[in-house]
Design an enzyme around this catalytic site. Structure first.
Site, PDB file in Angstrom:
ATOM      1  N   ASP A  23      33.107  57.057  40.116  1.00 38.94           N
ATOM      2  CA  ASP A  23      33.412  55.720  39.641  1.00 38.94           C
ATOM      3  C   ASP A  23      32.306  55.352  38.649  1.00 38.94           C
ATOM      4  OD1 ASP A  23      34.680  53.149  39.569  1.00 38.94           O
ATOM      5  OD2 ASP A  23      33.105  52.404  40.894  1.00 38.94           O
ATOM      6  N   ASP A  37      31.195  51.694  37.210  1.00 40.36           N
ATOM      7  CA  ASP A  37      30.399  50.513  37.565  1.00 40.36           C
ATOM      8  C   ASP A  37      30.072  50.530  39.054  1.00 40.36           C
ATOM      9  OD1 ASP A  37      30.718  49.656  34.903  1.00 40.36           O
ATOM     10  OD2 ASP A  37      32.571  48.603  35.387  1.00 40.36           O
TER      11      ASP A  37
END
Length: 188
Positions: free
Chosen positions: A16, A18
């Site tokens: 992922d 952020d």
């Protein structure tokens, strides 16, 4: 194997963005607001040296909500990938989903098989890069990341939660404090 079918042979770390690669300030879309976490480049160097591809899978509802454009996202992504390259790390793919079923505007207001917790981004990258999902790893900071990985058949799932003081195993994922710690745990 039948004609035209090939066995998936690559392994990947699905990351992922952020909250795993960079500090999540909320809808990060400008270079000046993009802050890499300490240890990210070193962790990705270890991943690459072990023969894993690195694929970034990121929900980008800020596009769908009208906070920034796909062009702004692509410009930031190009800059981010360049930062990795300067550290000797190749990012094999970046998959993103701009849709949001409730808060999207116009064409972006829709259910999408690519929006995590759905596995679409992982499945697309696996198909394009010949990745064996059950030999791959996902590192995320939200439960939707964990479910996307599980729904895609990824067996090694790491949940980054900086407030956790100790590593814990849940029913189907391991809690840790950073990407670097996830990589250390996986390869130890």
């Amino acid at each position: 194997m039948g004609k035209g079918l090939t066995k998936a042979s690559s392994k990947a770390f699905f990351l992922d963005r952020d909250g795993v690669i960079n500090l999540d300030h909320g809808y990060v879309h400008k270079i000046k607001d993009f802050e890499f976490f300490p240890g990210v480049f070193e962790a990705c160097q270890i991943i690459a040296q072990a023969g894993f591809k690195i694929v970034i899978v990121t929900n980008q509802a800020g596009i769908g909500r009208g906070y920034y454009t796909e062009q702004e996202f692509n410009e930031l992504t190009s800059w981010m990938v360049e930062q990795f390259e300067q550290q000797g790390v190749s990012i094999s793919d970046v998959q993103f989903c701009p849709h949001h079923a409730e808060s999207g505007i116009g064409q972006y207001k829709q259910e999408c098989s690519h929006r995590k917790p759905n596995p679409g981004m992982l499945l697309t990258a696996a198909k394009n890069l010949n990745i064996c999902l059950n030999q791959s790893v996902l590192v995320g900071d939200k439960y939707s990341d964990m479910y996307a990985g599980a729904n895609a058949g990824v067996e090694a799932l790491f949940y980054v939660n900086k407030s956790e003081l100790e590593v814990k195993e849940s029913d189907f994922f391991i809690r840790c404090q950073s990407l670097h710690q996830a990589v250390t745990l996986f390869f130890d």
